[in-house]
Design a protein around this motif. Structure first.
Motif, PDB file in Angstrom:
ATOM      1  N   SER A  36      -1.484  -2.533  -5.195  1.00  0.00           N
ATOM      2  CA  SER A  36      -0.543  -3.652  -5.307  1.00  0.00           C
ATOM      3  C   SER A  36       0.800  -3.141  -5.801  1.00  0.00           C
ATOM      4  CB  SER A  36      -1.073  -4.686  -6.292  1.00  0.00           C
ATOM      5  OG  SER A  36      -2.286  -5.224  -5.827  1.00  0.00           O
ATOM      6  N   CYS A  37       1.850  -3.851  -5.447  1.00  0.00           N
ATOM      7  CA  CYS A  37       3.185  -3.525  -5.943  1.00  0.00           C
ATOM      8  C   CYS A  37       3.292  -3.979  -7.399  1.00  0.00           C
ATOM      9  CB  CYS A  37       4.256  -4.229  -5.108  1.00  0.00           C
ATOM     10  SG  CYS A  37       4.463  -3.519  -3.455  1.00  0.00           S
ATOM     11  N   PRO A  38       4.064  -3.254  -8.221  1.00  0.00           N
ATOM     12  CA  PRO A  38       4.301  -3.693  -9.604  1.00  0.00           C
ATOM     13  C   PRO A  38       4.974  -5.067  -9.620  1.00  0.00           C
ATOM     14  CG  PRO A  38       5.050  -1.445  -9.286  1.00  0.00           C
ATOM     15  CD  PRO A  38       4.701  -1.985  -7.932  1.00  0.00           C
ATOM     16  N   LYS A  39       4.808  -5.777 -10.712  1.00  0.00           N
ATOM     17  CA  LYS A  39       5.279  -7.151 -10.841  1.00  0.00           C
ATOM     18  C   LYS A  39       6.757  -7.319 -10.478  1.00  0.00           C
ATOM     19  CE  LYS A  39       6.519  -9.862 -14.493  1.00  0.00           C
ATOM     20  NZ  LYS A  39       6.643 -10.063 -15.856  1.00  0.00           N
ATOM     21  N   ASP A  40       7.630  -6.499 -10.989  1.00  0.00           N
ATOM     22  CA  ASP A  40       9.063  -6.653 -10.743  1.00  0.00           C
ATOM     23  C   ASP A  40       9.503  -6.072  -9.396  1.00  0.00           C
ATOM     24  OD1 ASP A  40       9.376  -7.950 -13.164  1.00  0.00           O
ATOM     25  OD2 ASP A  40       9.865  -6.112 -14.256  1.00  0.00           O
ATOM     26  N   TRP A  41       8.598  -5.452  -8.680  1.00  0.00           N
ATOM     27  CA  TRP A  41       8.895  -4.834  -7.377  1.00  0.00           C
ATOM     28  C   TRP A  41       8.090  -5.591  -6.306  1.00  0.00           C
ATOM     29  CZ3 TRP A  41      11.959  -0.270  -7.453  1.00  0.00           C
ATOM     30  CH2 TRP A  41      12.263   0.196  -8.740  1.00  0.00           C
ATOM     31  N   SER A  42       8.252  -6.885  -6.247  1.00  0.00           N
ATOM     32  CA  SER A  42       7.336  -7.769  -5.519  1.00  0.00           C
ATOM     33  C   SER A  42       7.572  -7.870  -4.009  1.00  0.00           C
ATOM     34  CB  SER A  42       7.412  -9.169  -6.127  1.00  0.00           C
ATOM     35  OG  SER A  42       8.750  -9.647  -6.038  1.00  0.00           O
ATOM     36  N   GLU A  43       8.661  -7.348  -3.511  1.00  0.00           N
ATOM     37  CA  GLU A  43       8.915  -7.430  -2.070  1.00  0.00           C
ATOM     38  C   GLU A  43       8.244  -6.229  -1.396  1.00  0.00           C
ATOM     39  OE1 GLU A  43      12.751  -6.993   0.590  1.00  0.00           O
ATOM     40  OE2 GLU A  43      12.887  -8.714  -0.783  1.00  0.00           O
ATOM     41  N   ARG A  44       7.165  -6.496  -0.647  1.00  0.00           N
ATOM     42  CA  ARG A  44       6.331  -5.422  -0.088  1.00  0.00           C
ATOM     43  C   ARG A  44       6.591  -5.257   1.413  1.00  0.00           C
ATOM     44  NH1 ARG A  44       1.011  -3.387  -1.717  1.00  0.00           N
ATOM     45  NH2 ARG A  44       0.085  -2.390   0.107  1.00  0.00           N
ATOM     46  N   HIS A  45       6.716  -3.997   1.836  1.00  0.00           N
ATOM     47  CA  HIS A  45       6.874  -3.652   3.258  1.00  0.00           C
ATOM     48  C   HIS A  45       5.880  -2.546   3.574  1.00  0.00           C
ATOM     49  CE1 HIS A  45      10.620  -5.925   3.425  1.00  0.00           C
ATOM     50  NE2 HIS A  45      10.874  -5.411   2.226  1.00  0.00           N
ATOM     51  N   ASP A  46       4.939  -2.817   4.501  1.00  0.00           N
ATOM     52  CA  ASP A  46       3.912  -1.837   4.867  1.00  0.00           C
ATOM     53  C   ASP A  46       4.213  -1.249   6.235  1.00  0.00           C
ATOM     54  OD1 ASP A  46       2.102  -2.157   2.611  1.00  0.00           O
ATOM     55  OD2 ASP A  46       1.731  -4.167   3.391  1.00  0.00           O
ATOM     56  N   GLY A  47       3.853   0.006   6.404  1.00  0.00           N
ATOM     57  CA  GLY A  47       4.038   0.675   7.691  1.00  0.00           C
ATOM     58  C   GLY A  47       3.229   1.961   7.729  1.00  0.00           C
ATOM     59  N   TRP A  48       3.641   2.887   8.597  1.00  0.00           N
ATOM     60  CA  TRP A  48       2.963   4.165   8.757  1.00  0.00           C
ATOM     61  C   TRP A  48       4.002   5.262   8.862  1.00  0.00           C
ATOM     62  CZ3 TRP A  48       1.629  -0.291  11.204  1.00  0.00           C
ATOM     63  CH2 TRP A  48       0.369  -0.806  10.897  1.00  0.00           C
ATOM     64  N   ILE A  49       3.619   6.455   8.434  1.00  0.00           N
ATOM     65  CA  ILE A  49       4.495   7.618   8.539  1.00  0.00           C
ATOM     66  C   ILE A  49       4.667   8.002  10.009  1.00  0.00           C
ATOM     67  CG2 ILE A  49       4.702  10.086   7.990  1.00  0.00           C
ATOM     68  CD1 ILE A  49       5.149   8.257   5.610  1.00  0.00           C
ATOM     69  N   GLN A  50       3.604   7.861  10.780  1.00  0.00           N
ATOM     70  CA  GLN A  50       3.643   8.273  12.186  1.00  0.00           C
ATOM     71  C   GLN A  50       2.913   7.225  13.020  1.00  0.00           C
ATOM     72  OE1 GLN A  50       1.454  11.846  12.953  1.00  0.00           O
ATOM     73  NE2 GLN A  50       2.271  12.088  15.000  1.00  0.00           N
ATOM     74  N   VAL A  51       3.497   6.851  14.144  1.00  0.00           N
ATOM     75  CA  VAL A  51       2.873   5.922  15.082  1.00  0.00           C
ATOM     76  C   VAL A  51       3.025   6.516  16.478  1.00  0.00           C
ATOM     77  CG1 VAL A  51       2.927   3.610  16.075  1.00  0.00           C
ATOM     78  CG2 VAL A  51       3.419   3.922  13.646  1.00  0.00           C
ATOM     79  N   GLU A  52       1.940   6.584  17.211  1.00  0.00           N
ATOM     80  CA  GLU A  52       1.973   7.080  18.592  1.00  0.00           C
ATOM     81  C   GLU A  52       1.301   6.065  19.499  1.00  0.00           C
ATOM     82  OE1 GLU A  52       0.281  10.964  19.007  1.00  0.00           O
ATOM     83  OE2 GLU A  52       1.434  11.760  17.327  1.00  0.00           O
ATOM     84  N   GLU A  53       1.964   5.724  20.576  1.00  0.00           N
ATOM     85  CA  GLU A  53       1.391   4.797  21.541  1.00  0.00           C
ATOM     86  C   GLU A  53       0.294   5.505  22.317  1.00  0.00           C
ATOM     87  OE1 GLU A  53       0.141   2.017  22.777  1.00  0.00           O
ATOM     88  OE2 GLU A  53       2.146   1.162  22.526  1.00  0.00           O
ATOM     89  N   GLN A  54      -0.923   5.020  22.213  1.00  0.00           N
ATOM     90  CA  GLN A  54      -2.031   5.609  22.944  1.00  0.00           C
ATOM     91  C   GLN A  54      -2.742   4.575  23.803  1.00  0.00           C
ATOM     92  OE1 GLN A  54      -4.498   7.698  20.075  1.00  0.00           O
ATOM     93  NE2 GLN A  54      -3.064   9.390  19.977  1.00  0.00           N
ATOM     94  N   ARG A  55      -2.121   3.400  23.952  1.00  0.00           N
ATOM     95  CA  ARG A  55      -2.718   2.381  24.801  1.00  0.00           C
ATOM     96  C   ARG A  55      -2.339   2.657  26.257  1.00  0.00           C
ATOM     97  NH1 ARG A  55      -0.319  -2.637  21.596  1.00  0.00           N
ATOM     98  NH2 ARG A  55       1.427  -1.222  21.745  1.00  0.00           N
ATOM     99  N   VAL A  56      -3.219   2.295  27.155  1.00  0.00           N
ATOM    100  CA  VAL A  56      -2.963   2.369  28.591  1.00  0.00           C
ATOM    101  C   VAL A  56      -3.444   1.059  29.212  1.00  0.00           C
ATOM    102  CG1 VAL A  56      -3.140   4.888  28.734  1.00  0.00           C
ATOM    103  CG2 VAL A  56      -5.175   3.493  29.050  1.00  0.00           C
TER     104      VAL A  56
END
Length: 152
Positions: A36-56
């Motif tokens: 969890s984010c600390p109380k005063d740092w409440s705006e959370r943004h999640d993602g990934w370091i690397q993303v590769e499209e592997q869908r076909v």
């Protein structure tokens, strides 16, 4: 010891507010990104370091034709120049195979086929489904301080 944004004193560590248009954020990678984010740092943004499209997509296809129709006139000839006709018939696509009875021993050297009428049919499209999933590398989370109100 925790850091706070705003006023500094002898007990607290002070962080100056970011310039206009910037945000003050903490970053966590891997397993730390799951916390969890600390109380005063409440705006959370999640993602990934690397993303590769592997869908076909699966191959597109077309179902059986529906509603089309054509009519062809076919003729057979005894010579190579299509001058001496020996038989002919009209073949509608809505009917099965047809035959023309010719006398035994009739020599055939050439043939013609002429489309008299044609109406395009349709087919139900299929395929094109998404297969697989994108690859997402190590998760990353940014915990940000909500935008601070400017001082009065």
């Amino acid at each position: 010891m925790a850091a706070s944004v705003g006023a500094c004193d002898l007990v607290n560590i002070c962080i100056l507010p970011p310039p206009s248009g910037y945000r003050l954020c903490r970053v966590a990678y891997g397993l730390g990104a799951l916390l969890s984010c600390p109380k005063d740092w409440s705006e959370r943004h999640d993602g990934w370091i690397q993303v590769e499209e592997q869908r076909v997509c699966s191959a597109c296809n077309c179902g059986p034709p529906q509603g089309g129709f054509c009519e062809v006139q076919a003729k057979v000839y005894a010579d190579n120049a299509c001058g001496s006709e020996r038989g002919g018939l009209i073949l509608p696509s809505s009917e099965g195979p047809k035959c023309v009875d010719l006398p035994i021993g009739t020599a055939l050297a050439s043939q013609t086929a002429e489309v008299l009428f044609s109406e395009t049919g349709t087919c139900e499209p299929g395929g094109g489904e998404v297969i697989g999933a994108p690859y997402t590398g190590m998760p990353v989370t940014y915990c940000c301080v909500p935008e601070l109100a400017p001082p009065p």
